[in-house]
Design a protein around this motif. Sequence first.
Motif, PDB file in Angstrom:
ATOM      1  N   ASN A 676      74.150   7.100  19.483  1.00 22.09           N
ATOM      2  CA  ASN A 676      73.881   5.797  20.098  1.00 22.09           C
ATOM      3  C   ASN A 676      75.163   5.270  20.722  1.00 22.09           C
ATOM      4  OD1 ASN A 676      71.029   5.380  19.281  1.00 22.09           O
ATOM      5  ND2 ASN A 676      71.900   5.472  17.216  1.00 22.09           N
ATOM      6  N   ASP A 706      69.888   6.554  22.285  1.00 21.41           N
ATOM      7  CA  ASP A 706      69.393   5.219  22.608  1.00 21.41           C
ATOM      8  C   ASP A 706      68.619   5.185  23.924  1.00 21.41           C
ATOM      9  OD1 ASP A 706      71.661   5.779  24.018  1.00 21.41           O
ATOM     10  OD2 ASP A 706      72.786   4.012  23.393  1.00 21.41           O
ATOM     11  N   PRO A 800      61.848   4.770  24.768  1.00 22.83           N
ATOM     12  CA  PRO A 800      61.608   3.380  24.376  1.00 22.83           C
ATOM     13  C   PRO A 800      61.119   2.541  25.559  1.00 22.83           C
ATOM     14  CG  PRO A 800      63.965   3.795  24.600  1.00 22.83           C
ATOM     15  CD  PRO A 800      63.286   5.120  24.756  1.00 22.83           C
ATOM     16  N   LYS A 803      62.510  -3.804  26.082  1.00 26.16           N
ATOM     17  CA  LYS A 803      62.335  -4.728  24.966  1.00 26.16           C
ATOM     18  C   LYS A 803      61.374  -5.851  25.334  1.00 26.16           C
ATOM     19  CE  LYS A 803      66.746  -3.832  22.687  1.00 26.16           C
ATOM     20  NZ  LYS A 803      68.044  -4.394  22.256  1.00 26.16           N
ATOM     21  N   GLY A 804      60.459  -6.145  24.404  1.00 24.38           N
ATOM     22  CA  GLY A 804      59.512  -7.226  24.588  1.00 24.38           C
ATOM     23  C   GLY A 804      58.306  -6.876  25.429  1.00 24.38           C
ATOM     24  N   ASP A 806      54.703  -5.445  26.421  1.00 20.32           N
ATOM     25  CA  ASP A 806      53.434  -5.143  25.796  1.00 20.32           C
ATOM     26  C   ASP A 806      53.083  -3.689  26.088  1.00 20.32           C
ATOM     27  OD1 ASP A 806      50.847  -4.900  24.928  1.00 20.32           O
ATOM     28  OD2 ASP A 806      50.097  -6.681  25.958  1.00 20.32           O
ATOM     29  N   SER A 831      55.111   2.629  17.367  1.00 18.25           N
ATOM     30  CA  SER A 831      56.139   1.657  17.011  1.00 18.25           C
ATOM     31  C   SER A 831      57.138   2.323  16.082  1.00 18.25           C
ATOM     32  CB  SER A 831      55.506   0.443  16.320  1.00 18.25           C
ATOM     33  OG  SER A 831      56.507  -0.497  15.966  1.00 18.25           O
ATOM     34  N   ASP A 833      60.882   1.633  14.236  1.00 21.47           N
ATOM     35  CA  ASP A 833      61.961   0.686  13.905  1.00 21.47           C
ATOM     36  C   ASP A 833      61.791  -0.644  14.633  1.00 21.47           C
ATOM     37  OD1 ASP A 833      63.171   2.624  12.270  1.00 21.47           O
ATOM     38  OD2 ASP A 833      64.215   3.491  13.993  1.00 21.47           O
ATOM     39  N   GLY A 834      60.552  -1.122  14.693  1.00 19.46           N
ATOM     40  CA  GLY A 834      60.289  -2.433  15.268  1.00 19.46           C
ATOM     41  C   GLY A 834      60.267  -2.479  16.781  1.00 19.46           C
ATOM     42  N   ARG A 835      60.259  -1.311  17.443  1.00 18.99           N
ATOM     43  CA  ARG A 835      60.239  -1.295  18.908  1.00 18.99           C
ATOM     44  C   ARG A 835      59.209  -0.279  19.372  1.00 18.99           C
ATOM     45  NH1 ARG A 835      65.488  -0.328  22.908  1.00 18.99           N
ATOM     46  NH2 ARG A 835      64.373  -0.549  24.883  1.00 18.99           N
ATOM     47  N   TRP A 836      58.494  -0.622  20.442  1.00 21.23           N
ATOM     48  CA  TRP A 836      57.474   0.276  20.967  1.00 21.23           C
ATOM     49  C   TRP A 836      58.109   1.404  21.773  1.00 21.23           C
ATOM     50  CZ3 TRP A 836      52.635   0.567  19.420  1.00 21.23           C
ATOM     51  CH2 TRP A 836      52.042  -0.537  18.808  1.00 21.23           C
ATOM     52  N   HIS A 837      57.574   2.601  21.566  1.00 20.81           N
ATOM     53  CA  HIS A 837      58.016   3.789  22.293  1.00 20.81           C
ATOM     54  C   HIS A 837      56.804   4.507  22.876  1.00 20.81           C
ATOM     55  CE1 HIS A 837      61.556   3.039  19.834  1.00 20.81           C
ATOM     56  NE2 HIS A 837      62.244   3.984  20.476  1.00 20.81           N
TER      57      HIS A 837
END
Length: 1007
Positions: A676, A706, A800, A803-804, A806, A831, A833-837
């Motif tokens: 990263n 990342d 990824p 961010k944010g 939909d 999803s 680690d809390g993020r959509w991929h």
Amino acid sequence: MNAFENGSFESGQLPARYSKWGSGSAAVMTEHAYTGNYGLEYSGQGAIEFPVSGLQSNTEYKVAVYAKLGTSSGATLGVKEHNGTEDSYSPILGTAYSLYEVSFQTGAVETSAKVYLYNESGSGTVYADDFELLVEVLLPPVISENVIDNSIYPLSDSDNVRSWKYSLDYSDEFGGAALDRNKWNDHHTYWLGRQPSIFSPRNIRQENGQLILTAKYETIPEMAEANAKLGPNSPQYEKYTTAAVQSTTKTGYGYYEIKAKAAPVSITSSFWLQGSETEIDVYETVGRSTVNPDSGYEMPMNTHYYAGGDWSKDIANPGVYHSKDDLTADFHVYGLDWNAKWIRFYYDGVLVREIRNDVFHENQFIFMDMETFTWAGLPSEASMASPNGDYVIEYMRVWRSNAPVSDDPEMELPPVKEAEALRGTPALNASSPDPLWSQAKEIGSLRVKGGSTINTAIAKTLWDDRFLYIRTEVKDADLTGAELNETYRNDSVEVYVDGGNEKSKPYDGNDTKWNVDYMGRSSGINVPEGVQQSVHRINDGYVVEMAVPWGAIGAPEGSSIGFDIQVNDARQPSGVRQGYLGWNDPFDQVWQNMGMTGNLKLSSARANVPPVYTESPAPVQYVVKLSMNGQLIPGGAIVKSLIEGQTSATVYPNREGLLKSLASVDEGAIVSIEVNEGADIVIGQFDGSLLAALADKQAILGFQTDIASYKLPVQQVITSANWKSVLEQSSRGDIDLDEVQLQLRIAKPAEDEQKRIKMATDAQALRPVGEPISFDIQLSYGNQVIELMSFDSYVERTIPLPKGMDPAQVATAVVVEPNGSIRHVPTSMVSLDGRWHASIKSLTNSMYTLIEYDVRLRDIKPSKAEEIIERLAARTIVRGLPDGTFRPERLVTRAEFTAMLVRALGLRLEPTQRSFKDVNSSSWYGAYVSTAHGHQLIRGYGDHTFRPMQVLTIQEGLEMLGNAIKLTGLAALEAPPQDETLVYLTREESAVWIHWLLSKYVLEVDI
């Protein structure tokens, strides 16, 4: 009189006198005799040659042979070394015995020749029987007409050396008020025109002593009538009308001359002749091509031989003369001398091309016409404003002559170019040239030899006792081309090496043609084992380094070999070759005739570079986060640097720590490497020993960055053909696996690549989401670098989302191919680690981008099927019709379902091969059928047909789905949802089945 000894092979043996070259073998067999008990079988690449001697002087002979193809992709019957002239030959076509004939003439003292059977295929077979050599007298086709000597002669023979007589019946000075309907039809009698244009008699007029054909931007009622008769997927007639004038009767040998001014639009102004099996294109100038700025200065010429009258079996021989004149600005004279021995083309009275006449003996119609060539670009409405669409012809003249024609060529070859290769053994590394190249000599200027190109290139050579080395640096801002087998159609470098410098035609066993494109894909003829290459793309082009082994032919110091080089230029939007640079070949014939090569001297002088000692700062190292099955493994390093302006991080994992941990884990270990560092390019570096150990444990290599992540089953590398190719490098079989290196690379595209991707997505109204990401794997050993392009089963990647965002806004991921085409790849949202991929399952390494794409189909009723259809349409898997409807109730054809299946599975379209006799390579479904057949998804019928337009039965569809499930590596556990009352599959039911396949077996999650 038959001059062949044992021409029918009935002795059960080959003739006493024969020779052969290449890797193939010849034998007399009983299984494939045409008559009698025995016939000839030739297997493998090369030729068998039979000498004939003691022939009559100054006599026409004809070789007659019955031949057929077995498993060969192509073969040729020919005669060479007769009277010091070019070879005469005829291609062998078809798998049934047919009679093939080749004519040649002896000289005053040259009364011998060699008859040969040449097999192009490296592993295929060709059969022949009943060789005969007969005396032949070629008589010109009889034309009944009125001819006079009116002191008007061809521009190229103004002194009338050949005693020409002017034909009153075929010539026309166009002095009347209207077209002479006794001589000309105002339309093409068996063709409506090349879509999208259609011929219209209203576009022909005669005025002021000129014939004028006009191209217009318009719609006429005849288009709808013609379209109604076309197949459902044929290109339509629309927007453009053009014109054609055709002679009312056929003509034969003679001299043909037209004085004309081409129209300054992206449509052809043409003059040509055509019979039932042959065609001669005198010129087909596109006055203002929208993709080729030089088209108005070019005189494209061609001949076509349609064996047996089958238009799909076209053997073309194109060539282009590059004039210094704008052919749309003034009148120029285009001439054709067609006789029993030669076909000669003239521009303003100057001979610009000549071809020996082997098959062009039938009478033909004369045509003057205009056509749209989609590959040259279509004109805009504004560009066709009057009088831009006018093709103006002052006269069309025909002469006949009974004077004898010499067997000698009239064109003089320019002096053969000479170059020198210094001695030296460079390391192949296109991205970082060996210092020896700074001392190597350039072979000379590379000039435009065919088509048009604004590219430039510099080529250098070196040699040692093992290899001829070539380094070529190409300036090309538009890298494109996706051909896998015929890579010369792509942006590529092509070298021709005549090891013995015999200047043979066709190629002999010492001759090599080898092409390497900008992606490292290659093809060729007689490419020897052990060739090596390195390819590197730069901001404004690419670099190719090649090493060609000498093989059986030595490389004596001070000797010269035959050598030539071409740099092919493919361009958007067509994605195929538009022109090329070359060194020596003056006639665009080196691809089949080594007599067109220059001479490269192998110098005794050495390329020596004195050592230069400099201090380099040590690379900055960072710690790698490395784990196995969740347990951290210390050690390893990350080296940061710049690569062509992009930041990079190269990971060197702790191999000892990994090997130690592997010893204590079960199969299926998960090795995770996390990087990263915010770099544009992240590279993982692994040696062959480590890879082999990981593969033994069936390990999964998780490479997490990342910008994207890669989950690679290492066994996929070890079992690949690329890995096996690397291991076969050593003749002793003792390769040190530590010296084999693998680079796994995840990268953001450079600026020029981003522009290319945007053009490709814009062209299909797709909206990219986030940044495109490329995934690449390269294997290297010594000088060889091989790119691992594909896998046997699906490999997962994740990208990824911004961010944010939909996840419902993302339709899918797509691959953007080098030629600008786009294909869906199976994609789901997860999803992490809390993020959509986006989780992507794909069989290829490629450039991927996420897209938004909204599709509304007007006739889909609210239902669960509606949601499925629109989701698949957003993924570009199913497609609506031109009127915006889907017609869900319509029965699906075998071609349509095959295309849906290929698109759903994300398969890269393969070059169209004729897998079935009723699937044409030019059809919209040709590549889909070829790809599906290559992946064993489909099969045809017992008569070798596929029947693409036949509606698909439920049973056939289930079989195709079953084959697709096998490709995923999973076992079929259930059948797809189906209406058991149906016998045939509808378009709606097809979409439901495709959705079921993706959800259950490819992505293993409901989409």
